[in-house]
Each structure stands twice: as structure tokens, then as C-alpha cells.
Design an enzyme around this catalytic site. Structure first.
Site, PDB file in Angstrom:
ATOM      1  N   ASP A  67     -11.835  69.953  55.062  1.00 25.96           N
ATOM      2  CA  ASP A  67     -11.421  71.108  54.261  1.00 25.96           C
ATOM      3  C   ASP A  67     -12.443  71.479  53.193  1.00 25.96           C
ATOM      4  OD1 ASP A  67     -10.958  68.796  52.803  1.00 25.96           O
ATOM      5  OD2 ASP A  67      -8.786  68.985  52.839  1.00 25.96           O
ATOM      6  N   ASN A 136       2.340  63.986  48.796  1.00 24.46           N
ATOM      7  CA  ASN A 136       3.416  64.731  49.477  1.00 24.46           C
ATOM      8  C   ASN A 136       3.282  64.640  51.003  1.00 24.46           C
ATOM      9  OD1 ASN A 136       1.218  66.319  50.000  1.00 24.46           O
ATOM     10  ND2 ASN A 136       1.994  68.163  48.982  1.00 24.46           N
ATOM     11  N   HIS A 138       0.508  65.305  52.744  1.00 21.15           N
ATOM     12  CA  HIS A 138      -0.438  66.224  53.378  1.00 21.15           C
ATOM     13  C   HIS A 138      -1.625  65.464  53.973  1.00 21.15           C
ATOM     14  CE1 HIS A 138      -2.888  67.147  49.426  1.00 21.15           C
ATOM     15  NE2 HIS A 138      -3.368  66.084  50.041  1.00 21.15           N
ATOM     16  N   GLU A 143      -0.106  71.207  54.013  1.00 20.63           N
ATOM     17  CA  GLU A 143       0.966  70.865  53.079  1.00 20.63           C
ATOM     18  C   GLU A 143       2.316  70.831  53.804  1.00 20.63           C
ATOM     19  OE1 GLU A 143       0.070  69.921  50.229  1.00 20.63           O
ATOM     20  OE2 GLU A 143      -1.223  71.311  49.166  1.00 20.63           O
TER      21      GLU A 143
HETATM   22  P1  PGA Z   1      -6.735  60.694  47.348  1.00 22.64           P
HETATM   23  O1  PGA Z   1      -6.310  62.018  48.104  1.00 22.64           O
HETATM   24  O2  PGA Z   1      -7.580  59.915  48.311  1.00 22.64           O
HETATM   25  O3  PGA Z   1      -7.536  61.185  46.179  1.00 22.64           O
HETATM   26  O4  PGA Z   1      -5.468  59.989  46.961  1.00 22.64           O
HETATM   27  C1  PGA Z   1      -5.768  61.943  49.375  1.00 22.64           C
HETATM   28  C2  PGA Z   1      -5.457  63.332  49.858  1.00 22.64           C
HETATM   29  O5  PGA Z   1      -4.954  64.132  49.046  1.00 22.64           O
HETATM   30  O6  PGA Z   1      -5.687  63.620  51.024  1.00 22.64           O
END
Ligand code: PGA
Length: 250
Positions: A67, A136, A138, A143
Site C-alpha cells: 500500500d 482492527n 486490517h 479495513e
Molecule cells: P504495525 O501495523 O506493524 O505498526 O502494528 C500493522 C498494520 O497496521 O498492518
């Protein structure tokens, strides 16, 4: 699914780096799907170290990232292109032309999404996709939603993701409200998937993603249907899964 449980973040990062490195050793021209976020940074450091020591070469590898923020160019310190250059691409011997992310400054969103999907197809698909999981559920910027998404698309970020990512910006208002992301179908088409999770605050979502119902409300839960998933976590993140009896390799 194979689950590896390490004692701590360092152990988890070493194990994840081992798996990524193994793909590169077996197929030096493989296509790696990469992720940003704080969780993969330790694995990237370990891969950079091995490359600097001459134990590993990325000279023929291609990478496609999950992304990119809409509106941020490659020189913006919070763009994912910048993050990847700082944490991995600038530390290994990969030719910059082999590294791919959606272009946050592309003038035509629809054309950019089609270009990215076409690029992944032309590279022959993704051999190993690395994923973190958001609080959450994702994956990439897919999302929680009413349906699983398909190819690369533009998303509006949820408030919880904006808040989670605000730590990287001076103020929450500066966090972009939209991003390009590979879709769930793109991710599921990868031949193998490596998920990294670390820390007690991920224990609940790791449990829901891998032992809960498969639902677009928890996008990572779709990974239960993928035939080659490895989950690499530390004790804190895997605690709830293990309490529920998930089988762990060690
Ligand atoms: P993080 O993010 O590794 O900073 O916890 C994971 C994500 O949001 O995909």
C-alpha cells in the site's frame, strides 16, 4: 497454517527473516510482497545485516508493497516508499527499479490501481507476501467492511487506523485520509503468506483473525482459507491463540 512462537520481538524477527531469506535462496529471482508498519522492521534489519555480510543477495528479487498513502510523494518522510528505502531497500543490494509501490501522486486513481494489478500479473504473481495485522484486523489498508475486496483500490482510512498511524505524524490532521492498497484477492493469490505479530495488544486480534469466524469485518480472517500461511509471533501476541489450544511449531 503453521504457527511459530518466539520468546520476544527479536526472536520473531529472526524467524520471519529466516523464512523470507529462504524464499530468496531457493529462488533468487522471486517476487516478494512487502509490508510497512512497525512489526516487520526487525525482520528487515536482520535481512539487511545478512545482505551486508554477503550471506544473501536481493539483486534479482522484485518487490511489490501492499500500500501507499494517497497524496504523499516518495520524498515525504511518512510515505511508504520512503519507509521502505530507509528500512530495507537502501540497506540491501536490490536495484531500485525492482522495487514497486503504488504511486501516491498518480493523477488518475483508477489508472494507478489498474497499473499496479497489471504489474503484479506481469511479474508472475507474488511468491511470498509479508503481512502485519492492524488492531482492527486490517491487512494492507483493507479495513473492516461488508465484503472482501478484490484488486488494488483506493480506500478511505477508518478513524481507528488514522489514530493508530498518527504516532508517525506531527499531528493527527496530517495523516492522509486515503490510501491505495492491494485488495484481499490480490493478497490471497500470493503463493505463500507470512504474517508477523508482536506484543500483547495484538493478542486479541490474532485470536479473532485465526480462530474466529471468517468475516469481512475482520479482513485478516480470510487468511484461514489460504493453503500456505505461516504465522510468526511472539509469546505476548500469540498468548490467546495458544490458550485456546492452537498448535504451535516452536
Ligand atoms: P504495525 O501495523 O506493524 O505498526 O502494528 C500493522 C498494520 O497496521 O498492518
Amino acid at each position: 497454517m503453521r504457527i511459530y512462537c518466539a520468546k520476544d520481538y527479536e526472536g520473531m524477527s529472526r524467524r520471519a527473516a529466516n523464512i523470507i531469506a529462504a524464499h530468496v535462496v531457493v529462488d533468487p529471482a522471486c517476487v516478494l510482497g512487502l509490508a510497512t508498519g512497525s512489526t516487520p522492521v526487525g525482520a528487515y534489519q536482520e535481512l539487511s545485516r545478512r545482505c551486508a555480510q554477503g550471506d544473501l543477495s536481493f539483486s534479482r528479487v522484485h518487490t511489490v508493497n501492499l500500500d501507499e498513502y494517497v497524496g504523499l510523494g516518495s520524498e515525504h518522510p511518512q510515505s511508504y516508499r520512503y519507509f521502505m528505502r530507509k528500512n530495507l531497500f537502501g540497506q540491501i543490494d536490490i536495484p531500485p527499479a525492482n522495487t514497486h509501490l503504488p504511486d501516491g501522486l498518480a493523477p488518475d486513481a483508477e489508472a494507478e490501481c489498474s497499473r499496479y494489478d497489471r504489474l503484479i500479473r506481469e511479474l508472475g504473481g507474488i511468491d511470498l507476501q509479508l503481512l502485519g495485522i492492524g488492531h482492527n484486523g486490517h491487512i494492507g489498508f483493507n479495513e473492516p467492511d461488508q465484503a472482501f475486496t478484490l484488486g488494488t483500490h483506493q480506500v478511505r482510512l477508518t478513524q481507528s487506523t488514522i489514530e493508530a498511524n498518527a504516532r508517525f505524524f506531527a499531528t493527527e490532521a496530517e495523516v492522509p485520509r486515503a490510501a491505495y492498497t492491494m485488495g484481499i484477492k490480490t493478497i490471497m493469490q500470493a503463493r505463500a503468506i507470512l504474517v508477523v505479530v508482536s506484543g500483547a495488544e495484538k493478542a486479541d486480534i490474532a485470536y479473532r483473525a485465526f480462530l474466529g469466524p471468517v468475516t469481512p469485518q475482520v479482513p485478516a480472517s480470510i487468511l484461514q482459507l489460504h493453503p500456505h500461511v505461516t504465522l510468526c509471533g511472539d509469546l505476548a501476541a500469540l498468548s490467546k491463540l495458544m490458550e485456546a489450544g492452537a498448535e504451535v511449531c516452536g
